[in-house]
Design a protein around this motif. Structure first.
Motif, mmCIF file in Angstrom:
data_model
loop_
_atom_site.group_PDB
_atom_site.id
_atom_site.type_symbol
_atom_site.label_atom_id
_atom_site.label_comp_id
_atom_site.label_asym_id
_atom_site.label_seq_id
_atom_site.Cartn_x
_atom_site.Cartn_y
_atom_site.Cartn_z
ATOM 1 N N GLN A 1 5.350 1.518 -0.027
ATOM 2 C CA GLN A 1 4.852 2.272 -1.174
ATOM 3 C C GLN A 1 3.964 1.441 -2.089
ATOM 4 O O GLN A 1 3.282 2.001 -2.956
ATOM 5 N N PRO B 1 2.088 4.860 -3.024
ATOM 6 C CA PRO B 1 3.386 5.386 -3.473
ATOM 7 C C PRO B 1 3.754 6.726 -2.843
ATOM 8 O O PRO B 1 4.934 7.110 -2.852
ATOM 9 N N THR C 1 5.839 8.578 2.825
ATOM 10 C CA THR C 1 7.229 8.881 3.160
ATOM 11 C C THR C 1 7.419 8.701 4.661
ATOM 12 O O THR C 1 6.484 8.909 5.456
ATOM 13 N N THR D 1 1.399 10.852 4.049
ATOM 14 C CA THR D 1 1.345 11.474 2.725
ATOM 15 C C THR D 1 0.937 12.932 2.906
ATOM 16 O O THR D 1 0.444 13.331 3.968
#
Length: 221
Positions: free
Chosen positions: A78, A82, A85, A113
């Protein structure tokens, strides 16, 4: 006689003008004809590999099994973005670079993302012969990256950066559209190498309570 002489002079002048016009009326035709350039005279193209990467023998590979969050901690991923996942249960597309490592009984991981960005990190351990063939091939189709340490390479394929890093037989492969240059992948590379036991060696620290050795002092003679 004067009229005859003048007529002769005019005729001679007209002949001279006609001859001059014949020499200059078609200047293109007067130029020497040059042969068309041949293929041998053209600038040679830069040689690029036209064969696919070498294949590896899966039966000779040593399995590498790690959890994805162990191979690359979530905080490190991240830091790159950020919004990344983990893609749980991810399977690389058949024929893709990551699928080659999965075929060698390696670990393959992916993060994405909602915007469609991707990160793939895979690790495998092919045979010594296959690892050497992989390195030799990458010398031709990629760029060496000394900053990754060991033997490592980086290239951009279809706007996606990918890195191949070797420690002996261990093959670490990374791929992301966030990698524009080697430095963009350096934190992911360092974290994965550390998880694989190839991180920087700890520096020696003095033992608590140890008495330092006396230093020599000069005496007056």
């Amino acid at each position: 006689m004067t009229t005859i002489r003048r007529t002769a002079q005019i005729a001679a002048a007209l002949l001279a003008l006609a001859a001059l016009a014949g020499c200059t009326s078609n200047p293109v035709a007067a130029r020497p004809i040059t042969a068309a350039p041949t293929a041998a005279a053209s600038t040679p193209a830069v040689a690029t590999p036209t064969t696919p990467p070498p294949t590896q023998v899966a039966a000779d590979a040593t399995p590498v099994r790690l959890k994805c969050h162990t191979l690359v901690p979530t905080a490190v991923v991240q830091n790159l973005d950020p919004a990344f996942t983990t893609v749980k249960g991810w399977e690389p597309d058949a024929g893709s670079p990551s699928a080659r490592l999965e075929d060698l009984k390696g670990t393959t991981c992916a993060w994405t993302t909602s915007a469609g960005d991707l990160l793939e990190v895979s690790v495998a351990k092919p045979s010594a012969k296959d690892a050497t063939a992989l390195k030799d091939d990458l010398v031709l189709r990629s760029q060496s990256v000394p900053t990754f340490g060991g033997e490592a390479y980086f290239q951009v394929v279809d706007h996606v950066g990918q890195a191949d890093v070797f420690r002996g037989r261990t093959w670490l492969f990374l791929r992301s559209n966030k990698f524009f240059e080697p430095g963009d992948a350096s934190a992911i590379v360092a974290a994965a190498l550390d998880a694989l036991g190839y991180g920087p060696k700890p520096t020696e620290t003095p033992t608590p309570g140890a008495t330092p050795l006396p230093t020599a002092t000069a005496t007056a003679g």
